[in-house]
Scaffold this motif. Sequence first.
Motif, mmCIF file in Angstrom:
data_model
loop_
_atom_site.group_PDB
_atom_site.id
_atom_site.type_symbol
_atom_site.label_atom_id
_atom_site.label_comp_id
_atom_site.label_asym_id
_atom_site.label_seq_id
_atom_site.Cartn_x
_atom_site.Cartn_y
_atom_site.Cartn_z
ATOM 1 N N GLY A 1 0.796 -1.235 0.000
ATOM 2 C CA GLY A 1 0.000 0.000 0.000
ATOM 3 C C GLY A 1 0.819 1.270 0.000
ATOM 4 O O GLY A 1 0.329 2.333 -0.386
ATOM 5 N N THR A 2 2.058 1.210 0.472
ATOM 6 C CA THR A 2 2.903 2.401 0.520
ATOM 7 C C THR A 2 3.854 2.512 -0.668
ATOM 8 O O THR A 2 4.564 3.506 -0.785
ATOM 9 C CB THR A 2 3.721 2.411 1.820
ATOM 10 N N GLY A 3 3.879 1.501 -1.511
ATOM 11 C CA GLY A 3 4.749 1.545 -2.684
ATOM 12 C C GLY A 3 4.232 2.506 -3.741
ATOM 13 O O GLY A 3 3.020 2.698 -3.888
ATOM 14 N N ARG A 4 5.136 3.115 -4.473
ATOM 15 C CA ARG A 4 4.752 4.048 -5.543
ATOM 16 C C ARG A 4 4.478 3.248 -6.815
ATOM 17 O O ARG A 4 5.368 2.608 -7.376
ATOM 18 C CB ARG A 4 5.859 5.073 -5.779
ATOM 19 N N ARG A 5 3.225 3.288 -7.259
ATOM 20 C CA ARG A 5 2.816 2.524 -8.425
ATOM 21 C C ARG A 5 2.399 3.442 -9.567
ATOM 22 O O ARG A 5 1.761 4.468 -9.357
ATOM 23 C CB ARG A 5 1.647 1.593 -8.074
ATOM 24 N N PHE A 6 2.760 3.045 -10.781
ATOM 25 C CA PHE A 6 2.348 3.736 -12.005
ATOM 26 C C PHE A 6 1.788 2.689 -12.962
ATOM 27 O O PHE A 6 2.188 1.527 -12.929
ATOM 28 C CB PHE A 6 3.527 4.466 -12.647
ATOM 29 N N TYR A 7 0.865 3.129 -13.806
ATOM 30 C CA TYR A 7 0.241 2.183 -14.741
ATOM 31 C C TYR A 7 0.294 2.753 -16.153
ATOM 32 O O TYR A 7 0.016 3.936 -16.371
ATOM 33 C CB TYR A 7 -1.211 1.906 -14.353
ATOM 34 N N ILE A 8 0.664 1.893 -17.118
ATOM 35 C CA ILE A 8 0.693 2.280 -18.525
ATOM 36 C C ILE A 8 -0.371 1.473 -19.261
ATOM 37 O O ILE A 8 -0.311 0.244 -19.304
ATOM 38 C CB ILE A 8 2.076 2.029 -19.154
ATOM 39 N N GLN A 9 -1.343 2.175 -19.818
ATOM 40 C CA GLN A 9 -2.422 1.535 -20.552
ATOM 41 C C GLN A 9 -2.083 1.439 -22.040
ATOM 42 O O GLN A 9 -1.499 2.362 -22.620
ATOM 43 C CB GLN A 9 -3.724 2.320 -20.384
ATOM 44 N N LEU B 1 -5.695 -7.730 -22.885
ATOM 45 C CA LEU B 1 -6.249 -7.068 -21.702
ATOM 46 C C LEU B 1 -6.872 -5.772 -22.202
ATOM 47 O O LEU B 1 -6.193 -4.777 -22.393
ATOM 48 C CB LEU B 1 -5.153 -6.791 -20.665
ATOM 49 N N SER B 2 -8.156 -5.783 -22.430
ATOM 50 C CA SER B 2 -8.833 -4.692 -23.122
ATOM 51 C C SER B 2 -8.682 -3.366 -22.386
ATOM 52 O O SER B 2 -8.513 -3.336 -21.164
ATOM 53 C CB SER B 2 -10.315 -5.019 -23.292
ATOM 54 N N PRO B 3 -8.749 -2.248 -23.113
ATOM 55 C CA PRO B 3 -8.679 -0.928 -22.469
ATOM 56 C C PRO B 3 -9.731 -0.746 -21.381
ATOM 57 O O PRO B 3 -9.472 -0.083 -20.369
ATOM 58 C CB PRO B 3 -8.895 0.040 -23.635
ATOM 59 N N ARG C 1 -9.087 2.283 -11.811
ATOM 60 C CA ARG C 1 -10.169 2.926 -11.070
ATOM 61 C C ARG C 1 -10.370 2.262 -9.703
ATOM 62 O O ARG C 1 -10.600 2.940 -8.703
ATOM 63 C CB ARG C 1 -11.461 2.864 -11.889
ATOM 64 N N GLU C 2 -10.258 0.942 -9.665
ATOM 65 C CA GLU C 2 -10.486 0.221 -8.418
ATOM 66 C C GLU C 2 -9.261 0.191 -7.515
ATOM 67 O O GLU C 2 -9.386 0.006 -6.306
ATOM 68 C CB GLU C 2 -10.933 -1.215 -8.732
ATOM 69 N N ASN C 3 -8.085 0.357 -8.086
ATOM 70 C CA ASN C 3 -6.850 0.305 -7.310
ATOM 71 C C ASN C 3 -5.927 1.420 -7.806
ATOM 72 O O ASN C 3 -4.915 1.158 -8.451
ATOM 73 C CB ASN C 3 -6.205 -1.075 -7.484
ATOM 74 N N PRO C 4 -6.280 2.687 -7.532
ATOM 75 C CA PRO C 4 -5.622 3.828 -8.180
ATOM 76 C C PRO C 4 -4.119 3.902 -7.909
ATOM 77 O O PRO C 4 -3.691 3.876 -6.749
ATOM 78 C CB PRO C 4 -6.334 5.044 -7.565
ATOM 79 N N PRO C 5 -3.311 3.994 -8.975
ATOM 80 C CA PRO C 5 -1.872 4.210 -8.815
ATOM 81 C C PRO C 5 -1.574 5.703 -8.720
ATOM 82 O O PRO C 5 -2.479 6.540 -8.806
ATOM 83 C CB PRO C 5 -1.298 3.623 -10.111
ATOM 84 N N GLU C 6 -0.325 6.025 -8.569
ATOM 85 C CA GLU C 6 0.076 7.427 -8.495
ATOM 86 C C GLU C 6 -0.117 8.134 -9.831
ATOM 87 O O GLU C 6 -0.505 9.306 -9.877
ATOM 88 C CB GLU C 6 1.550 7.518 -8.075
ATOM 89 N N GLY C 7 0.147 7.452 -10.912
ATOM 90 C CA GLY C 7 -0.002 8.061 -12.227
ATOM 91 C C GLY C 7 -0.402 7.036 -13.261
ATOM 92 O O GLY C 7 -0.083 5.850 -13.145
ATOM 93 N N VAL C 8 -1.145 7.489 -14.276
ATOM 94 C CA VAL C 8 -1.595 6.615 -15.357
ATOM 95 C C VAL C 8 -1.183 7.230 -16.686
ATOM 96 O O VAL C 8 -1.406 8.424 -16.923
ATOM 97 C CB VAL C 8 -3.127 6.415 -15.329
ATOM 98 N N PHE C 9 -0.590 6.431 -17.546
ATOM 99 C CA PHE C 9 -0.150 6.868 -18.872
ATOM 100 C C PHE C 9 -0.831 6.002 -19.927
ATOM 101 O O PHE C 9 -1.170 4.848 -19.651
ATOM 102 C CB PHE C 9 1.371 6.738 -19.010
ATOM 103 N N LYS C 10 -1.026 6.544 -21.117
ATOM 104 C CA LYS C 10 -1.693 5.803 -22.186
ATOM 105 C C LYS C 10 -0.842 5.826 -23.458
ATOM 106 O O LYS C 10 -0.269 6.857 -23.807
ATOM 107 C CB LYS C 10 -3.071 6.400 -22.487
ATOM 108 N N SER D 1 -1.177 0.810 -29.417
ATOM 109 C CA SER D 1 -0.309 -0.256 -28.925
ATOM 110 C C SER D 1 -1.113 -1.505 -28.607
ATOM 111 O O SER D 1 -2.207 -1.439 -28.039
ATOM 112 C CB SER D 1 0.439 0.193 -27.673
ATOM 113 N N ASP D 2 -0.551 -2.654 -28.970
ATOM 114 C CA ASP D 2 -1.134 -3.925 -28.563
ATOM 115 C C ASP D 2 -0.636 -4.282 -27.169
ATOM 116 O O ASP D 2 -0.141 -3.417 -26.443
ATOM 117 C CB ASP D 2 -0.813 -5.024 -29.589
ATOM 118 N N HIS D 3 -0.723 -5.555 -26.794
ATOM 119 C CA HIS D 3 -0.318 -5.978 -25.457
ATOM 120 C C HIS D 3 1.197 -5.990 -25.284
ATOM 121 O O HIS D 3 1.682 -6.222 -24.172
ATOM 122 C CB HIS D 3 -0.878 -7.382 -25.176
#
Length: 308
Positions: free
Chosen positions: A247-255, A262-264, A272-281, A285-287
């Motif tokens: 829970g204290t780790g810094r997480r980022f997600y690239i969509q 793994l569909s968009p 949305r259910e497990n919000p990271p610090e930042g989200v990039f798109k 791009s495929d998988h």
Amino acid sequence: MGNRFSCKTKSNHNGSKSSRRFGGGNRSQRKLQSDEELLHMQALSLAIQHHQSSQRFEGSMSRRIGSTSSRRRSNPISDPTLTNPKQQKQSPEFLENLETKKVVLIHGEGFGAWCWYKTIALLEESGMLPTAFDLTGSGIDLKDTNNKISKAIFLCGTMVSDGQKPFDVFAEELGSAELFMKESKFLIYGNGKDNPPTGFMFEKQQMRGLYFNQSPTKDIALAMVSVRPIPLGPIMQTLSLSKEKYGTGRRFYIQTLDDHALSPDIQEKLVRENPPEGVFKIKGSDHCPFFSKPQSLHKILLEIAQIA
């Protein structure tokens, strides 16, 4: 099914190769294993040479920073359509101001360290220190890392919450885990049909459509001779993730926005259910953006590295 990165803090890292044992096989089986490894290394070498000679810049990329974190950033990413490779190299000041230059690249299920060859070349050209290694039962080599992770980056990965299985992410498309274990035609019974399945692997044509729908032909060829069955144990295990550690780790997600594995929509649900610090798109791009959009992926990694 997903990939991960981690940026590592400044500390000594003594990675060592573990020994590999080939049990019980005869000499011809060991020779076959050696031939497969040689084919893999030759394919990887050719792929690296092709990438370094082409220096092609592709596609457009957009990004979104999560609105739920107190550490949000909104700095725009540099233009991904630049055509001069020299303009991509970062200045010495950029490197001096980084907390760490080390980037650990962790592949997804069935893949290996080999899939990062484009990303490794781009990061090294920028002065970073990338390391890619094979997880147990994947690729051809094993290494261990023990340093503290400062940032974790999920690349179209199954970023689940406490009490979930990674397989739960695919439940809407594949059905329950119990149903999949009983009826899937892709299961592998490594311990015999009388025992529970140990892994699964899609047929090559299905893999092309799921994982590589935007990837270059040469990269698909490399993947076809390198991918291995996906172990069922890790993705069927319920995870216990504590607030004190995970829970204290810094997480980022690239969509990845043209992802058939793994569909968009599912990726959006994960953040949305497990919000990271930042989200990039990454558009188009495929998988496997390390194949289909390596330049866009490279730019995002450098930007995340600069986030204090």
